[in-house]
Design a protein around this motif. Structure first.
Motif, PDB file in Angstrom:
ATOM      1  N   ALA A  23      28.023   7.423 -18.703  1.00  0.00           N
ATOM      2  CA  ALA A  23      29.255   6.961 -19.505  1.00  0.00           C
ATOM      3  C   ALA A  23      29.864   8.625 -20.279  1.00  0.00           C
ATOM      4  CB  ALA A  23      29.164   6.422 -21.153  1.00  0.00           C
ATOM      5  N   PRO A  24      30.851   8.944 -20.307  1.00  0.00           N
ATOM      6  CA  PRO A  24      31.997  10.352 -20.569  1.00  0.00           C
ATOM      7  C   PRO A  24      30.817  10.349 -22.052  1.00  0.00           C
ATOM      8  CG  PRO A  24      33.123   8.471 -21.311  1.00  0.00           C
ATOM      9  CD  PRO A  24      31.860   7.859 -20.525  1.00  0.00           C
ATOM     10  N   GLY A  25      30.337  11.657 -21.800  1.00  0.00           N
ATOM     11  CA  GLY A  25      29.671  11.975 -23.111  1.00  0.00           C
ATOM     12  C   GLY A  25      28.055  12.571 -23.502  1.00  0.00           C
ATOM     13  N   GLU A  26      27.688  10.988 -21.733  1.00  0.00           N
ATOM     14  CA  GLU A  26      26.548  11.389 -21.598  1.00  0.00           C
ATOM     15  C   GLU A  26      25.754  12.592 -20.281  1.00  0.00           C
ATOM     16  OE1 GLU A  26      25.319   7.767 -20.540  1.00  0.00           O
ATOM     17  OE2 GLU A  26      24.765   6.703 -22.872  1.00  0.00           O
ATOM     18  N   THR A  27      24.463  12.431 -20.833  1.00  0.00           N
ATOM     19  CA  THR A  27      24.203  13.008 -19.584  1.00  0.00           C
ATOM     20  C   THR A  27      24.205  12.489 -18.266  1.00  0.00           C
ATOM     21  OG1 THR A  27      21.967  13.137 -21.365  1.00  0.00           O
ATOM     22  CG2 THR A  27      21.577  14.692 -19.191  1.00  0.00           C
ATOM     23  N   PRO A  28      24.141  13.030 -18.035  1.00  0.00           N
ATOM     24  CA  PRO A  28      24.723  13.090 -16.249  1.00  0.00           C
ATOM     25  C   PRO A  28      23.583  12.358 -15.687  1.00  0.00           C
ATOM     26  CG  PRO A  28      24.984  15.177 -16.335  1.00  0.00           C
ATOM     27  CD  PRO A  28      24.726  14.622 -17.433  1.00  0.00           C
ATOM     28  N   PRO A  29      23.112  11.366 -14.234  1.00  0.00           N
ATOM     29  CA  PRO A  29      22.417  10.943 -13.940  1.00  0.00           C
ATOM     30  C   PRO A  29      21.154  12.242 -13.487  1.00  0.00           C
ATOM     31  CG  PRO A  29      24.045   9.451 -13.487  1.00  0.00           C
ATOM     32  CD  PRO A  29      24.102  10.600 -14.676  1.00  0.00           C
ATOM     33  N   LYS A  30      21.601  12.626 -13.257  1.00  0.00           N
ATOM     34  CA  LYS A  30      21.148  13.688 -11.706  1.00  0.00           C
ATOM     35  C   LYS A  30      20.172  15.135 -13.180  1.00  0.00           C
ATOM     36  CE  LYS A  30      21.326  14.052  -6.919  1.00  0.00           C
ATOM     37  NZ  LYS A  30      20.427  12.907  -7.513  1.00  0.00           N
ATOM     38  N   GLU A  31      20.758  14.910 -13.904  1.00  0.00           N
ATOM     39  CA  GLU A  31      19.600  16.019 -15.400  1.00  0.00           C
ATOM     40  C   GLU A  31      18.574  14.677 -15.249  1.00  0.00           C
ATOM     41  OE1 GLU A  31      21.319  18.291 -18.235  1.00  0.00           O
ATOM     42  OE2 GLU A  31      23.641  18.544 -16.687  1.00  0.00           O
ATOM     43  N   GLU A  32      19.344  13.729 -15.603  1.00  0.00           N
ATOM     44  CA  GLU A  32      17.942  13.179 -16.623  1.00  0.00           C
ATOM     45  C   GLU A  32      17.115  12.696 -15.898  1.00  0.00           C
ATOM     46  OE1 GLU A  32      20.888   9.737 -18.639  1.00  0.00           O
ATOM     47  OE2 GLU A  32      18.756   8.409 -18.283  1.00  0.00           O
ATOM     48  N   GLU A  33      17.037  12.527 -14.192  1.00  0.00           N
ATOM     49  CA  GLU A  33      15.987  11.709 -13.428  1.00  0.00           C
ATOM     50  C   GLU A  33      15.437  13.581 -13.241  1.00  0.00           C
ATOM     51  OE1 GLU A  33      16.811  11.203  -8.874  1.00  0.00           O
ATOM     52  OE2 GLU A  33      18.218  10.538  -9.913  1.00  0.00           O
ATOM     53  N   LYS A  34      15.633  14.941 -13.472  1.00  0.00           N
ATOM     54  CA  LYS A  34      14.891  15.864 -13.786  1.00  0.00           C
ATOM     55  C   LYS A  34      13.230  15.005 -15.269  1.00  0.00           C
ATOM     56  CE  LYS A  34      16.752  19.571 -13.003  1.00  0.00           C
ATOM     57  NZ  LYS A  34      17.574  21.175 -13.690  1.00  0.00           N
ATOM     58  N   LEU A  35      14.431  15.222 -15.945  1.00  0.00           N
ATOM     59  CA  LEU A  35      13.208  14.338 -17.155  1.00  0.00           C
ATOM     60  C   LEU A  35      11.967  13.678 -17.132  1.00  0.00           C
ATOM     61  CD1 LEU A  35      13.355  15.685 -19.824  1.00  0.00           C
ATOM     62  CD2 LEU A  35      14.355  13.631 -20.574  1.00  0.00           C
ATOM     63  N   GLU A  36      12.626  12.772 -16.055  1.00  0.00           N
ATOM     64  CA  GLU A  36      11.778  11.288 -15.816  1.00  0.00           C
ATOM     65  C   GLU A  36      10.973  11.641 -14.018  1.00  0.00           C
ATOM     66  OE1 GLU A  36      15.243   8.390 -15.510  1.00  0.00           O
ATOM     67  OE2 GLU A  36      15.303   8.482 -17.471  1.00  0.00           O
ATOM     68  N   GLU A  37      10.704  12.222 -13.819  1.00  0.00           N
ATOM     69  CA  GLU A  37      10.225  13.053 -12.751  1.00  0.00           C
ATOM     70  C   GLU A  37       9.034  13.200 -13.555  1.00  0.00           C
ATOM     71  OE1 GLU A  37      11.499  15.205  -9.916  1.00  0.00           O
ATOM     72  OE2 GLU A  37      12.796  13.317  -9.034  1.00  0.00           O
ATOM     73  N   MET A  38       7.814  13.004 -12.506  1.00  0.00           N
ATOM     74  CA  MET A  38       6.458  13.623 -13.216  1.00  0.00           C
ATOM     75  C   MET A  38       5.679  13.784 -11.815  1.00  0.00           C
ATOM     76  SD  MET A  38       3.851  10.508 -13.742  1.00  0.00           S
ATOM     77  CE  MET A  38       2.730  10.719 -13.935  1.00  0.00           C
ATOM     78  N   GLU A  39       4.936  14.689 -11.776  1.00  0.00           N
ATOM     79  CA  GLU A  39       4.232  15.283 -10.749  1.00  0.00           C
ATOM     80  C   GLU A  39       2.714  14.361 -10.771  1.00  0.00           C
ATOM     81  OE1 GLU A  39       2.240  19.564 -10.173  1.00  0.00           O
ATOM     82  OE2 GLU A  39       3.770  20.009 -12.191  1.00  0.00           O
ATOM     83  N   VAL A  40       2.186  13.860  -9.652  1.00  0.00           N
ATOM     84  CA  VAL A  40       1.343  13.118  -9.766  1.00  0.00           C
ATOM     85  C   VAL A  40       0.155  13.547  -7.967  1.00  0.00           C
ATOM     86  CG1 VAL A  40       2.299  10.793  -9.804  1.00  0.00           C
ATOM     87  CG2 VAL A  40       2.786  11.549  -7.156  1.00  0.00           C
ATOM     88  N   HIS A  41      -1.240  13.255  -8.840  1.00  0.00           N
ATOM     89  CA  HIS A  41      -2.067  13.392  -8.323  1.00  0.00           C
ATOM     90  C   HIS A  41      -2.079  13.566  -6.344  1.00  0.00           C
ATOM     91  CE1 HIS A  41      -4.685  14.962 -11.743  1.00  0.00           C
ATOM     92  NE2 HIS A  41      -3.965  14.080 -12.725  1.00  0.00           N
TER      93      HIS A  41
END
Lengths: 415, 367
Positions: free
Chosen positions: A52-70
């Motif tokens: 939606a307008p005014g929301e964080t674009p999905p690309k940036e959100e994805e950065k937050l949601e990823e994690m390093e895995v063993h």
């Protein structure tokens, strides 16, 4: 004197140790997880949304949601729903979510998505994104996307069964398409979609097209016992949720969807039918439809072995009320004759949907959702021993004789 | 363990026996037996229960032959100083191990389900200290505590069983006894182990006012847990099915999680259940603690003024045995390893002692 000092000392030691502070956790610091949605990654659940307008674009959100895995690589996206305690009391029921995903200013809950490959680590990784400590004792529902279900439900379910915080009465649903979108819904009369979804199956006494046995405990029981099962399907729009029909599972993997009428038939055969509606064309009036409300149904499934040939006799005894007629254009009294005809007609209809469903499950899915194998093992253990190993090839060709016996009791308050 | 003139009444034979039989095993006996006997586990438990009734009869006979002595003293009297002491040593070892393992398994379950950040050491230690205090106060106090506990224990267990019934699917219990007789019999001795607390009568009989009805109260004390164990096992198998049951470490606690109670108020019913099984374990730990103390006192002929050192001195022993094995998997296997000792003592030694004592007394009378 020494004694007195000693007892005072002991008093303080005991008082400080036994006051129960060890596992203390303030309630406002807990994040009560109400619902969990599990999707396959990639893509992220957000990527399928428009943003939606005014929301964080999905690309940036994805950065937050990823994690390093063993080890391995990210495979799953888990979304948890936690209530926003501060807003709950203030906002009116229903919230006022106005953005495309229904989550606006007035949202009552927060859906956090985390990407990873194990649920324990995703759960802990989320702690880096919230100041609450996530708490699962009050979990209401787990929603799995059909992609996850098709890969095998057992792959993802261990954490939810093993962790002592989880309860086995958590309800499990299969979503068509993305699972997160179900959590995103703000129902009109409830603050949280999870709580709402959890309560819907309780209506199964009125609607026979919903599956009522959907517990996590039930699922894991079936998997351990090697039984096939059906889980309810859930679909949603922005502000509505519907659960009806189901997903058939064989060996813990989803093999296909089950339609509403098929669910009805499965519930008849499993003796799980607790109320619903059946309609047939009127035998006496062209274009007329007669509706019966089923009040009770008792089913007996009996394995029959004749000349070493296996078949199942299914007897369904249905009691119901005459509920409605449509397009009948008649003001005559209902005659016993007509009722008798209707009873036969309903019996045939029930037999028809049951037969159709049995042959679909046998031929198309090969899933023994009726648990004929279990019934055979319980009643004819000697025969079961012989065919246990090749049940998968026996089941699709086993003969099934269905007989439904309907009796209509009440007519409502008009003749 | 102060000597006091207060005596127990005959009904307490029931409460004391029941609570000492209902032990930490109530958390997982279904699983242990189902592993052996499959869906017929409840039959094994019933047979084990009857075996314990028989062995309980022997205990009662032995105790009533010496109405003013308790077991360690009777033991020395019947079996002689040397053999008696050897037997007593075996009993002591068994009971100390039993208490320690109960404490450990209890603490492990408690940590898992309730207090997940409390160190296991402190759980074991505090339970031992509280039990030790009751033991230190003597049998009359234990009897009083148990009287308070008894109704709560009964209500909880019966409630768990009744509330589980709607979730029970009888098909999991079928087929009954199909080609399974051998396994059912194999399960009998391990089931018998669940009832090990019935020997407590040998220790409190001499402290109670006995009437002719005492034996019935005592038998009721064995029958109640027997019925509870049988129905709990049947219900657990009916709810989970054997295969799922075998995957559970503490089936009774999971059963609580499985119960769906209408309304949100009791959404987490397990919290109530969990609080009460602590009490169940406490009562059985106290009785075995008491028995261990008596055994040691007589074994080493300790004077009564040093009693308190025995009571409190046992705590570190329990603690170190309980803490010895850290692995959660191996600890759960220990009770089965100790069980042969219990079987020999309960099924061989006590009946033999009872018969010997019986003839000895008769010989004494005829002379």
């Amino acid at each position: 004197m020494k004694r007195k000092l000693l007892s005072i000392l002991i008093f303080f030691v005991i008082a400080s140790v036994l006051s129960g502070c060890w596992d203390r956790k303030e309630i406002e610091t807990r994040g009560f997880v109400l619902g969990i949605a599990i999707d396959k990654y990639p893509p992220t659940p957000q990527a399928e949304e428009k943003g939606a307008p005014g929301e964080t674009p999905p690309k940036e959100e994805e950065k937050l949601e990823e994690m390093e895995v063993h080890t391995g690589k990210d495979q799953y996206a888990m979304t948890v729903q936690i209530p926003i305690a501060k807003k709950t009391g203030v906002s009116s029921t229903g919230g006022s979510g106005g953005t495309s995903d229904g989550r606006g200013e007035g949202a009552n809950s927060w859906e956090i998505t985390q990407i990873g490959n194990s649920f324990m680590s995703m759960n802990r990784e989320m702690q880096s994104r919230t100041d609450l400590s996530l708490y699962y004792e009050h979990l209401q529902v787990i929603i799995l996307s059909d992609r996850i279900a098709r890969e095998g439900i057992e792959n993802v379910i261990d954490f939810f069964v093993r962790d002592p915080e989880m309860r086995r009465v958590v309800k499990v649903f299969i979503s068509e398409g993305q699972a997160k979108s179900i959590l995103d819904v703000t129902p009109k009369i409830q603050d949280y979609s999870s709580v709402y979804l959890n309560k819907i199956p309780m209506n199964a006494t009125k609607n026979s097209r919903m599956i009522s046995k959907t517990d996590l405990g039930e699922v894991i029981k079936s998997i351990h016992a090697g039984l096939d099962f059906v889980l309810p399907k859930v679909i949603a729009t922005v502000d509505e949720i519907k659960t009806s029909g189901g997903a058939a599972f064989k060996n813990g993997r989803m093999v296909g969807w089950v339609s509403e009428l098929e669910v009805e038939a499965i519930k008849f055969i499993q003796n799980d039918y607790s109320g619903g509606v059946i309609s047939i064309p009127s035998p006496e009036h062209e274009g007329g439809i007669v509706v019966m409300e089923v009040t009770s149904a008792q089913t007996k499934v009996k394995p029959v072995i004749q000349n070493n040939e296996l078949s199942f006799d299914i007897n369904i005894a249905v009691k119901g009320n005459y509920a409605e007629n449509i397009n009948m254009h008649t003001h005559a009294k209902l005659s016993q004759e007509l009722i008798n005809k209707l009873e036969k007609g309903y019996g045939k209809e029930i037999e028809r949907i049951c037969k159709q469903t049995v042959s679909k499950m046998q031929e198309e899915y090969g899933a023994d959702v009726f648990r004929f194998g279990q019934i055979l093992a319980a009643n004819e253990p000697a025969y079961w021993r012989k065919i246990e190993g090749k049940w998968d090839s026996v089941y699709p060709i086993v003969g099934v004789n269905i007989k439904a016996d309907v009796s209509i009791r009440l007519l409502g308050i008009v003749q | 363990m102060k000597t006091n003139t207060d005596r127990l009444n005959p009904i307490q034979a029931m409460t004391l026996t029941t609570t000492s039989i209902l032990s930490v095993e109530i958390l997982r006996s279904q699983q242990t037996i189902a592993q052996i006997a499959g869906q017929d586990a409840w039959i094994s438990i019933a047979l084990g229960g009857f075996l314990s009734l028989a062995s309980g009869m022997a205990c009662y006979l032995l105790a009533s032959l010496y109405p003013d002595k308790d077991f360690p003293e009777i033991n020395l009297d019947v079996a002689g100083k040397f053999i008696g002491r050897l037997l007593l040593l075996a009993f002591s070892v068994y009971m100390i191990l039993y208490v320690s393992l109960s404490l450990k398994i209890f603490a492990q379950a408690l940590k898992m389900f309730l207090l997940d950040r409390t160190p296991i050491q402190s759980l074991v230690l505090f339970m031992a200290i509280v039990a030790g205090y009751a033991v230190f106060k003597g049998l009359y106090t234990i009897g009083g505590v148990v009287d308070i506990i008894f109704p709560f224990v009964m209500i909880t267990i019966i409630a768990i069983i009744l509330l589980s019934i709607p979730k029970t699917n009888p098909i999991y219990l079928k087929p009954v006894m199909f080609d399974n007789t051998k396994d059912i019999l194999k399960g009998v001795l391990p089931s018998f182990q669940n009832f090990t607390g019935f020997s407590f009568i040998l220790y409190f009989f001499s402290h109670s006012d006995n009437t002719r009805s005492s034996i019935f109260w005592y038998m009721a004390g064995i029958l109640i847990p027997m019925v509870l164990y049988i129905s709990l096992t049947a219900v657990s198998i009916g709810v989970f099915g054997v295969k799922d049951l075998l995957t559970l470490i503490f089936p009774t606690l999971t059963l609580l999680k499985e119960i769906e109670f209408p309304g949100t108020f009791l959404e987490r019913l397990e919290a109530f259940g969990a609080v009460l099984w602590i009490v169940i374990v406490f009562a059985s730990v106290v009785s075995f603690y008491y028995m261990s103390t008596r055994n040691l006192v007589v074994l080493f002929s300790i004077k009564s003024k040093y009693l308190k050192y025995v009571v409190w001195g046992l705590i570190p022993v329990f603690y170190f045995i309980a803490m010895y094995q850290e692995s959660g998997i191996l600890v759960l296997e220990y009770p089965q390893r100790v069980s042969p000792l219990q079987t020999i003592l309960g099924l061989l030694v006590i009946p033999t002692l009872a018969i010997t004592a019986f003839f000895k007394k008769r010989k004494g009378r005829s002379q």
